[in-house]
Design an enzyme around this catalytic site. Sequence first.
Site, short mmCIF file in Angstrom:
data_model
loop_
_atom_site.label_atom_id
_atom_site.label_comp_id
_atom_site.label_asym_id
_atom_site.label_seq_id
_atom_site.Cartn_x
_atom_site.Cartn_y
_atom_site.Cartn_z
N ALA A 10 1.84 -22.97 34.73
CA ALA A 10 1.99 -21.73 35.52
C ALA A 10 3.16 -20.89 35.00
O ALA A 10 3.80 -20.16 35.75
CB ALA A 10 2.17 -22.07 37.00
N ARG A 88 6.76 -22.70 15.14
CA ARG A 88 5.80 -23.30 16.06
C ARG A 88 5.76 -24.82 15.84
O ARG A 88 5.50 -25.59 16.75
CB ARG A 88 4.41 -22.71 15.84
CG ARG A 88 4.29 -21.24 16.23
CD ARG A 88 2.87 -20.75 16.09
NE ARG A 88 2.72 -19.34 16.46
CZ ARG A 88 2.80 -18.32 15.61
NH1 ARG A 88 3.03 -18.54 14.34
NH2 ARG A 88 2.64 -17.08 16.03
N ASN A 120 1.23 -24.39 21.50
CA ASN A 120 1.55 -24.46 20.07
C ASN A 120 2.17 -25.80 19.68
O ASN A 120 2.73 -26.47 20.53
CB ASN A 120 2.54 -23.33 19.73
CG ASN A 120 1.82 -22.05 19.39
OD1 ASN A 120 0.83 -22.07 18.68
ND2 ASN A 120 2.32 -20.94 19.91
N ARG A 151 -3.49 -8.29 17.45
CA ARG A 151 -2.24 -7.72 16.91
C ARG A 151 -2.54 -6.85 15.70
O ARG A 151 -2.04 -5.73 15.59
CB ARG A 151 -1.28 -8.86 16.53
CG ARG A 151 -0.68 -9.52 17.75
CD ARG A 151 0.35 -10.57 17.38
NE ARG A 151 1.02 -11.03 18.60
CZ ARG A 151 1.37 -12.29 18.83
NH1 ARG A 151 1.15 -13.22 17.91
NH2 ARG A 151 1.96 -12.61 19.96
N HIS A 175 -2.91 -20.83 13.07
CA HIS A 175 -2.06 -19.90 13.82
C HIS A 175 -0.61 -20.16 13.41
O HIS A 175 0.17 -20.74 14.15
CB HIS A 175 -2.25 -20.13 15.32
CG HIS A 175 -1.49 -19.16 16.17
ND1 HIS A 175 -1.56 -17.80 16.00
CD2 HIS A 175 -0.65 -19.35 17.22
CE1 HIS A 175 -0.80 -17.21 16.92
NE2 HIS A 175 -0.23 -18.13 17.65
#
Length: 310
Positions: A10, A88, A120, A151, A175
């Site tokens: 959350a 990451r 990630n 992006r 990624h």
Amino acid sequence: MEKKVTVIGAGNVGATAAQRLAEKELCDVVLIDVVDGLPQGKALDLAEAAPIETHDARVTGSNSYEASAGSDIIIITAGIPRKPGMSRDDLLKTNMNIMKAVTSQVAKYSPDAILIIVSNPLDAMCHVAYDTSGFPKHRVMGMAGVLDSARFRAFIAMELNVSVESTHAFVLGGHGDTMVPLPRYSSVAGIPITELMSKDRIDALVARTRSGGAEIVNLLKTGSAFYAPASAAVEMAESILKDKKKILPCAAYLDGEYGIHNLFIGVPVKLGSKGIEEIIQIKLTDAEQAALNKSADAVKDLVSELKRLS
Ligand code: LAC
């Protein structure tokens, strides 16, 4: 609502994804987090916005995985985000343990769900979710290509002063810093950007796309991007919930496609009610394939590191 989506975590990405899912009236939403009161508070706040936003999606929060039972989709955002200067990959071990714990619980309560991984390092976390859940490969996928392509599209629109809606872009690969934006397959109203911009400008937009996540981390200083990541995860969920069969770049488990084996990496897929219904194989030039292979090698290194850590 007919459909149910659980969002794990959350924090900023999870709460924003919950908001977008509810406000698009796609499904009932359950928000789950380990922090006492956080998912309950954010869910109640979202539910109280519903009369103004005019939707009837039920949004509830819980600290218990039981609340996720029978979900059609589980979006997993749990994990620590990047801080400035962190890659990451630095997140690997902490988030691997979180991903294992989360996936075993959600798989128990929603054995037929489709998993959309957001945490990630993305491609590596897909492996953890895939191995831990035991779900078939078409029901485990990662959100990254949609974000990276969005992006790239935003930068193309800014550069050419055109509507974002007229842009299309493809970013493949992992990624991470080796992601592979494909200018040849990126277009404005169907015209490849290679016809609309100089090579130098394209190179600059490609570089900005590759470091798009870090650019936001450096600006925010205390966290990473969340509006665009949440939008991207929700676009994937919407295509599945409505069986739209959109072609979107997502992290998918490759079994020989693009000459890559047993690895999650970003490629174009068809997303429908069954999850990944097809992996679309587009023709790559030698240089594009070499860039994709290099990106695959970077993901493979992380996956080996995961094995060493576990
Ligand atoms: C980013 C993070 C979410 O790219 O990976 O912003």
